[in-house]
Write a protein that holds these residues in place. Structure first.
Motif, PDB file in Angstrom:
ATOM      1  N   ASP A 156     -16.608  -0.559  -4.947  1.00 27.52           N
ATOM      2  CA  ASP A 156     -15.218  -0.277  -5.324  1.00 27.52           C
ATOM      3  C   ASP A 156     -14.308  -0.337  -4.096  1.00 27.52           C
ATOM      4  N   LYS A 157     -14.757   0.291  -3.018  1.00 28.35           N
ATOM      5  CA  LYS A 157     -13.965   0.318  -1.789  1.00 28.35           C
ATOM      6  C   LYS A 157     -13.799  -1.096  -1.224  1.00 28.35           C
ATOM      7  N   PHE A 158     -14.868  -1.866  -1.235  1.00 29.29           N
ATOM      8  CA  PHE A 158     -14.811  -3.247  -0.739  1.00 29.29           C
ATOM      9  C   PHE A 158     -13.794  -4.068  -1.524  1.00 29.29           C
ATOM     10  N   ARG A 159     -13.855  -3.969  -2.846  1.00 28.46           N
ATOM     11  CA  ARG A 159     -12.922  -4.758  -3.670  1.00 28.46           C
ATOM     12  C   ARG A 159     -11.474  -4.321  -3.435  1.00 28.46           C
ATOM     13  N   ARG A 160     -11.264  -3.035  -3.278  1.00 28.32           N
ATOM     14  CA  ARG A 160      -9.896  -2.559  -3.062  1.00 28.32           C
ATOM     15  C   ARG A 160      -9.338  -3.014  -1.713  1.00 28.32           C
ATOM     16  N   LEU A 161     -10.194  -3.082  -0.715  1.00 29.34           N
ATOM     17  CA  LEU A 161      -9.727  -3.408   0.639  1.00 29.34           C
ATOM     18  C   LEU A 161      -9.669  -4.901   0.923  1.00 29.34           C
ATOM     19  N   HIS A 162     -10.496  -5.701   0.246  1.00 30.13           N
ATOM     20  CA  HIS A 162     -10.657  -7.096   0.642  1.00 30.13           C
ATOM     21  C   HIS A 162     -10.312  -8.109  -0.444  1.00 30.13           C
ATOM     22  N   TYR A 163      -9.719  -7.669  -1.538  1.00 29.90           N
ATOM     23  CA  TYR A 163      -9.374  -8.580  -2.627  1.00 29.90           C
ATOM     24  C   TYR A 163      -8.212  -9.494  -2.240  1.00 29.90           C
ATOM     25  N   LYS A 164      -8.324 -10.770  -2.618  1.00 31.07           N
ATOM     26  CA  LYS A 164      -7.251 -11.751  -2.394  1.00 31.07           C
ATOM     27  C   LYS A 164      -6.643 -12.107  -3.754  1.00 31.07           C
ATOM     28  N   PRO A 165      -5.455 -11.624  -4.047  1.00 34.12           N
ATOM     29  CA  PRO A 165      -4.894 -11.801  -5.395  1.00 34.12           C
ATOM     30  C   PRO A 165      -4.554 -13.236  -5.761  1.00 34.12           C
ATOM     31  N   SER A 284      -8.625   4.585   0.512  1.00 35.51           N
ATOM     32  CA  SER A 284      -7.269   5.037   0.837  1.00 35.51           C
ATOM     33  C   SER A 284      -7.141   5.180   2.352  1.00 35.51           C
ATOM     34  N   LYS A 285      -5.972   4.869   2.885  1.00 37.12           N
ATOM     35  CA  LYS A 285      -5.774   4.908   4.335  1.00 37.12           C
ATOM     36  C   LYS A 285      -4.593   5.814   4.696  1.00 37.12           C
ATOM     37  N   PRO A 286      -4.775   6.703   5.678  1.00 38.06           N
ATOM     38  CA  PRO A 286      -3.660   7.561   6.102  1.00 38.06           C
ATOM     39  C   PRO A 286      -2.447   6.758   6.553  1.00 38.06           C
ATOM     40  N   ALA A 287      -2.688   5.561   7.101  1.00 40.36           N
ATOM     41  CA  ALA A 287      -1.581   4.756   7.644  1.00 40.36           C
ATOM     42  C   ALA A 287      -0.728   4.107   6.562  1.00 40.36           C
ATOM     43  N   ASN A 288      -1.198   4.098   5.306  1.00 39.05           N
ATOM     44  CA  ASN A 288      -0.464   3.372   4.263  1.00 39.05           C
ATOM     45  C   ASN A 288       0.953   3.907   4.051  1.00 39.05           C
ATOM     46  N   ILE A 289       1.112   5.213   4.160  1.00 37.38           N
ATOM     47  CA  ILE A 289       2.447   5.774   3.912  1.00 37.38           C
ATOM     48  C   ILE A 289       3.413   5.371   5.033  1.00 37.38           C
ATOM     49  N   HIS A 290       2.910   5.216   6.247  1.00 36.29           N
ATOM     50  CA  HIS A 290       3.761   4.748   7.344  1.00 36.29           C
ATOM     51  C   HIS A 290       4.098   3.261   7.170  1.00 36.29           C
ATOM     52  N   GLU A 291       3.135   2.480   6.666  1.00 35.77           N
ATOM     53  CA  GLU A 291       3.409   1.069   6.368  1.00 35.77           C
ATOM     54  C   GLU A 291       4.493   0.953   5.297  1.00 35.77           C
ATOM     55  N   LEU A 292       4.421   1.814   4.292  1.00 37.45           N
ATOM     56  CA  LEU A 292       5.434   1.817   3.241  1.00 37.45           C
ATOM     57  C   LEU A 292       6.812   2.109   3.828  1.00 37.45           C
ATOM     58  N   ALA A 293       6.868   3.074   4.744  1.00 39.56           N
ATOM     59  CA  ALA A 293       8.148   3.426   5.369  1.00 39.56           C
ATOM     60  C   ALA A 293       8.730   2.233   6.130  1.00 39.56           C
ATOM     61  N   GLN A 294       7.881   1.461   6.798  1.00 37.11           N
ATOM     62  CA  GLN A 294       8.351   0.285   7.527  1.00 37.11           C
ATOM     63  C   GLN A 294       8.958  -0.739   6.577  1.00 37.11           C
ATOM     64  N   VAL A 295       8.350  -0.876   5.406  1.00 33.55           N
ATOM     65  CA  VAL A 295       8.867  -1.838   4.420  1.00 33.55           C
ATOM     66  C   VAL A 295      10.233  -1.389   3.896  1.00 33.55           C
ATOM     67  N   THR A 296      10.410  -0.077   3.704  1.00 37.08           N
ATOM     68  CA  THR A 296      11.711   0.411   3.206  1.00 37.08           C
ATOM     69  C   THR A 296      12.807   0.220   4.239  1.00 37.08           C
ATOM     70  N   GLY A 297      12.423   0.230   5.521  1.00 34.10           N
ATOM     71  CA  GLY A 297      13.416   0.090   6.586  1.00 34.10           C
ATOM     72  C   GLY A 297      14.122   1.382   6.915  1.00 34.10           C
ATOM     73  N   ASN A 298      13.735   2.480   6.257  1.00 32.61           N
ATOM     74  CA  ASN A 298      14.367   3.783   6.505  1.00 32.61           C
ATOM     75  C   ASN A 298      13.437   4.693   7.292  1.00 32.61           C
ATOM     76  N   GLN A 299      14.020   5.588   8.043  1.00 33.86           N
ATOM     77  CA  GLN A 299      13.234   6.522   8.840  1.00 33.86           C
ATOM     78  C   GLN A 299      12.543   7.544   7.938  1.00 33.86           C
ATOM     79  N   VAL A 300      11.299   7.871   8.272  1.00 32.04           N
ATOM     80  CA  VAL A 300      10.552   8.872   7.516  1.00 32.04           C
ATOM     81  C   VAL A 300      11.188  10.246   7.700  1.00 32.04           C
ATOM     82  N   ILE A 301      11.295  10.986   6.600  1.00 29.93           N
ATOM     83  CA  ILE A 301      11.746  12.378   6.662  1.00 29.93           C
ATOM     84  C   ILE A 301      10.513  13.270   6.576  1.00 29.93           C
ATOM     85  N   LYS A 302      10.374  14.182   7.517  1.00 30.64           N
ATOM     86  CA  LYS A 302       9.243  15.101   7.518  1.00 30.64           C
ATOM     87  C   LYS A 302       9.707  16.482   7.062  1.00 30.64           C
TER      88      LYS A 302
END
Length: 597
Positions: A156-165, A284-302
């Motif tokens: 399951d983890k392999f498919r989630r991380l390495h799938y090419k849509p 799941s990766k801890p860094a994903n939420i920071h990647e999402l923030a980069q895509v939004t272009g807005n600064q993260v609010i903590k």
């Protein structure tokens, strides 16, 4: 003053929450334990609806990773007075993907593009597919349940991380990092071929079977391959609210980022990388939420203010995590933390002492394993005056929607104030197949029949065996279950297993409807993982050092321990059975934080 206005007033007192509430466009928040993330997320969604920033027939979608959290969100929206299925979709990733992406695709796309008829794969089908796919590479499917679970989890983890849509049978890597049995016994396995063979095995059944990872993969491929459907989805749901973002599937993360990059949706996402605890299970990766923030272009609010715990418990939790997050408590309560070195043989005695000392409290007992909890449940239930529940009963499984709904029926029949009849209707219509019907008289008749069948069974003291028999005769009839089994075989299997143990004199024959529907109690038992999102006056954490190391995810152990110890509102007890990493760390903490005995 309405609940909504009360919340607005409270949020405006917190500068971080206020900034998130009034932010324009997409916004990502980092929110630690007790910082009010669900409170903020639901209030922000209500604000957009009440200010008509989302105009009918458009809806907002509010997504999380479990049915329990989805139900919690619905309750929050009900308190705010804005819950309306015509204005919002609240549910899990998989339910949303099936209802709003895959099913519309079967009606709109050319035949053969996606499975026209499909069902959710049963666990037996999944095991057969795993076994067949391993056999094609000269490998045997493991006989031990723990090892079989490890193989499935790693695939399951392999498919989630390495799938090419762009190609539904291709993956980016042939030899991923795996652990446990997969690492030791399947070292030379071609994981890409394993994934392809597994995929083809499930699809060749009639109707095609999809497991939950396949649902995510198929949804991502549809949106990538058919951009017109992505545009249609975004037009219907211009705002996406996502709770616990750090624990969502990497495939769903790619889907959200893709829609954001195309400027098709706005996102309000809240999560905490330090509480990412499903990295080993689903990638799941801890860094994903920071990647999402980069895509939004807005600064993260903590969000920095903790409204749950005293500063002492916050500081203790951060030392367990090995990370100073600078969270500050809003309470003047001093709190108390006690760590006890004890033998396994006296765990029960120590727990009894803590319960006696804290009788007026809501108490949680947390352990890393289900086996430990099962032992404790059996022992605690022998003490007649204790009010106990657990998130999972050791005598039966309740992982499916059908069993979850059946427990809701029991709650309603027991007179539980927090369950209303209309909350039972969504699954009922889906079960009958009337959820897509535009014939209002047909829908009304379905609702009337359910109410009539349940009304005569509103008795919390009724024997559970009698109640289940009546439910089977009037609601979950054999012909209805037979039809439903084609879609959800595991649901029907789980129901059969429940009926079997309920009629067993050595197991649950003496139990009542009230017992079956009971969700709240003074003493609650659950695992470290399942405690996330919950809070209790007093928390008893058993054996932090029983957590296994995860070489591919070196900080995971700390994060799971952090989740467990940060549930406490007033008192935290840590029971130490093995003097290893965490025990040694706790022993070295100053006495101003923890009393070590």
């Amino acid at each position: 003053m309405s609940e909504y206005l009360k919340r607005i007033s409270c949020i405006e007192q917190d500068k971080d929450q206020r900034a998130a509430l009034y932010a324009e466009g997409s916004q990502v928040m980092i929110a630690g334990p007790g910082t009010g993330k669900t409170y903020l997320l639901t209030t922000k969604a209500a604000k957009l609806l009440l200010e008509e920033k989302i105009k009918y027939p458009q809806k907002l979608v509010c997504i999380t990773f479990s049915r329990e959290l989805a139900n919690k969100l619905i309750k929050e929206f009900q308190e705010l007075g804005v819950y309306d299925p015509e204005r919002m979709y609240v549910g899990t990733i998989h339910a949303f993907c099936i209802a709003e992406i895959i099913i519309p695709a079967t009606n709109l796309l050319p035949i053969g593009s996606v499975p026209q008829l499909f069902r959710i794969a049963s666990q037996q089908e999944i095991q057969n597919a795993l076994s067949s796919s391993l056999k094609s590479q000269g490998k045997k499917f493991p006989s031990k349940k723990k090892d079989a679970k490890n193989v499935q989890s790693n695939l399951d983890k392999f498919r989630r991380l390495h799938y090419k849509p762009d190609n539904q049978t291709e993956f980016e890597s042939h030899f991923p990092e795996v652990d446990g049995y997969s690492l030791n016994s399947l070292a030379d396995l071609n994981w890409a071929k394993f994934a392809r063979d597994y995929h083809e095995y499930l699809l060749k059944s009639s109707p095609s079977s999809l497991d939950f990872v396949e649902v995510e993969m198929l949804s991502l491929r549809i949106l990538k391959e058919y951009p017109q459907l992505a545009t249609t989805l975004a037009a219907a749901y211009p705002w996406w609210f996502i709770d616990e973002y750090q624990d969502l599937s990497p495939l769903f993360h790619r889907m959200v980022c893709s829609l954001l990059e195309a400027r098709q949706i706005s996102v309000f996402a809240i999560g905490d990388p330090n509480q990412c605890i499903y990295e080993e299970l689903q990638g799941s990766k801890p860094a994903n939420i920071h990647e999402l923030a980069q895509v939004t272009g807005n600064q993260v609010i903590k969000l920095r203010t903790n409204y749950r715990s005293p500063q002492k418990i916050i500081d203790f939790s951060e030392k367990i995590l090995d990370n100073d997050n600078d969270y500050q408590s809003s309470t003047q309560n001093v709190g108390a933390i006690e760590a006890n070195e004890i033998r396994v043989s006296i765990i029960q005695d120590r727990i009894n002492e803590i319960i006696t000392e804290n009788k007026a409290s809501k108490i949680a007992i947390l352990a890393s394993s289900r086996s430990m909890l099962e032992t404790l449940i059996h022992k605690l239930e022998q003490i007649s005056d204790l009010d106990i529940t657990s998130d999972k009963n050791p005598e039966f499984t309740s992982n499916t929607e059908l069993l979850g709904w059946l427990q809701q029926l029991a709650q309603w029949c027991s007179g539980a104030e927090k369950v209303y009849f209309y909350e039972l209707l969504s699954f009922w219509h889906a079960f009958l197949g009337t959820d897509q019907s535009e014939n209002m008289s047909e829908r009304f008749e379905a609702e009337r029949s359910l109410f009539t069948a349940l009304w005569s069974q509103r008795d919390a003291s009724m024997p559970l065996s009698t109640w289940l028999e009546r439910v089977k005769n009037t609601i979950l009839t054999s012909d209805r279950l037979s039809r439903y089994k084609h879609q959800r075989p595991d649901d029907v299997k789980e129901l059969g297993e429940l009926i079997k143990v309920v009629n067993d004199p050595l197991k649950l024959q003496s139990k009542t409807v009230g017992w079956f529907g009971k969700k709240e109690s003074n003493i609650f038992l659950t695992t470290f993982h399942s405690s996330k999102g919950l809070q209790f006056d007093t928390t008893i954490v058993i054996d932090l050092d029983s957590l296994w190391d995860s070489p591919p995810n070196p900080n995971l152990k700390n994060r799971i321990a952090y989740v467990a110890v940060s549930r406490a509102k007033e008192k935290l007890y840590v029971l130490i059975l093995k003097k290893r990493k965490f025990a040694k760390k706790i022993e070295q903490m100053p006495s101003s934080i923890v009393t070590y005995r």
